[in-house]
Design an enzyme around this catalytic site. Structure first.
Site, mmCIF file in Angstrom:
data_model
loop_
_atom_site.group_PDB
_atom_site.id
_atom_site.type_symbol
_atom_site.label_atom_id
_atom_site.label_comp_id
_atom_site.label_asym_id
_atom_site.label_seq_id
_atom_site.Cartn_x
_atom_site.Cartn_y
_atom_site.Cartn_z
ATOM 1 N N LEU A 36 0.884 -1.158 0.000
ATOM 2 C CA LEU A 36 0.000 0.000 0.000
ATOM 3 C C LEU A 36 0.924 1.210 0.000
ATOM 4 C CD1 LEU A 36 -2.740 -0.957 2.647
ATOM 5 C CD2 LEU A 36 -3.088 -0.634 0.189
ATOM 6 N N ASP A 37 0.697 2.165 -0.880
ATOM 7 C CA ASP A 37 1.624 3.285 -0.942
ATOM 8 C C ASP A 37 1.511 4.173 0.300
ATOM 9 O OD1 ASP A 37 -0.379 5.278 -1.354
ATOM 10 O OD2 ASP A 37 -0.409 4.851 -3.488
ATOM 11 N N TYR A 38 2.412 5.109 0.407
ATOM 12 C CA TYR A 38 2.567 5.937 1.610
ATOM 13 C C TYR A 38 1.258 6.618 2.015
ATOM 14 C CZ TYR A 38 4.671 9.556 4.619
ATOM 15 O OH TYR A 38 4.993 10.384 5.666
ATOM 16 N N SER B 27 -1.838 5.645 1.107
ATOM 17 C CA SER B 27 -2.980 4.727 1.184
ATOM 18 C C SER B 27 -3.051 4.076 2.556
ATOM 19 C CB SER B 27 -2.879 3.658 0.096
ATOM 20 O OG SER B 27 -2.903 4.245 -1.187
#
Length: 299
Positions: A117-119, A121
């Site tokens: 999960l990106d930063y 999200s």
């Protein structure tokens, strides 16, 4: 007849993953870089096999203590954490978060995130020391369904949403030297999508079977809408049921369901996340008027 030595035991990268050293993919890198020894000899070939019960296997000089008990956790990743074990920019990581929550007296199992999960999200993230399962789930061929709640700026048209359902061409994220340095483009797999809250910045429930880098943001950018929030609330048969920053250990049944999903078997969640109901704001049913003895009014 004695079995040839090269055919005995398990592949070294599988042993390292089972012992919780790293995921199988990262274990391959450790082997290739000369960090692993078997019975005093440095091993750099990925096809090497060993017997974890008989051979002395060391990683950077540290002796493996046999198979580590596998642990499986569901973490609700908050916004502003990196899905990795360490970050060169010194941003907080999910590993830091879990270590802090588990406390100094927790078991020393080294947990790894499954997928990313990106930063910016948030939401459901699997953490485990089972390198084999993590590797299987990470393969695109597994086709594990991942469900998200996505808030976008502006209201997409029905035609644009249908385009996302059918599959849309997005930037793959890598340069193609054969095409003058332009980035490759790829068509996403069909997706399930429905609106769960209206307004100027609506929310959508989106289910994918892929996990391309920043895929959701790129999909909505292609139809002209910026993604404001992403929250993963489903992974296979799992549904997020812990508060942001918290985690819980998976049940034996949930681990079995993940194993089935990793093998490409369809697994349907038994219940939906209560958060769906909060977003859709269903109208509560009218309460029936209680009749009082002697009350002859018609209801």
């Amino acid at each position: 007849m004695t079995e040839p030595k090269e055919n005995r035991g398990e592949r070294l990268q599988k042993i390292l993953a089972a012992a919780g050293v790293s995921s199988r993919r990262k274990a391959e890198g450790l082997i290739l870089e000369g960090h692993v020894q078997v019975n005093g000899q440095v091993v750099t070939e990925l096809g090497t096999r060993a017997d974890p019960d008989r051979d002395h296997i060391r990683v950077d000089g540290k002796l493996l203590r046999g198979r580590e008990q596998h642990r499986y956790y569901m973490l609700n990743k908050p916004r502003g954490y990196v899905t990795t074990l360490s970050d060169p920019e010194k941003r907080p990581t999910v590993a830091d978060l879990m270590a802090k929550k588990r406390g100094p007296h927790a078991e020393s199992a080294r947990l790894y995130p499954v997928g990313r999960l990106d930063y910016l999200s948030e939401g459901l993230l699997l953490m485990t020391n089972d390198g084999n399962l993590a590797n299987q789930l990470s393969k695109a061929a597994a086709g594990v369904e991942k469900t998200y709640l996505v808030k976008v700026a502006g209201v997409p048209s029905a035609e644009s949403i249908d385009q996302l359902r059918r599959g849309i061409m997005i930037d793959r994220g890598r340069l193609n030297e054969a095409r003058s340095g332009r980035r490759d483009r790829v068509v996403t797999a069909p997706a399930k999508i429905e609106q769960v809250r209206g307004g100027d910045n609506p929310w959508f429930e989106l289910t994918l079977i892929e996990g391309r880098n920043r895929q959701i943001r790129k999909m909505f950018e292609e139809i002209g809408h910026h993604v404001e929030k992403i929250r993963r609330i489903g992974y296979g048969a799992l549904r997020l049921d812990v508060s942001p920053g918290d985690f819980r250990e998976l049940t034996a049944g949930e681990v079995m369901a993940l194993g089935r999903a990793a093998k490409g078997l369809k697994v349907t969640p038994k219940q939906r996340l209560p958060e769906f109901a909060q977003l859709k704001k269903p109208v509560p049913p009218k309460k029936a008027r209680r009749r009082v003895p002697g009350d002859h009014r018609r209801g």
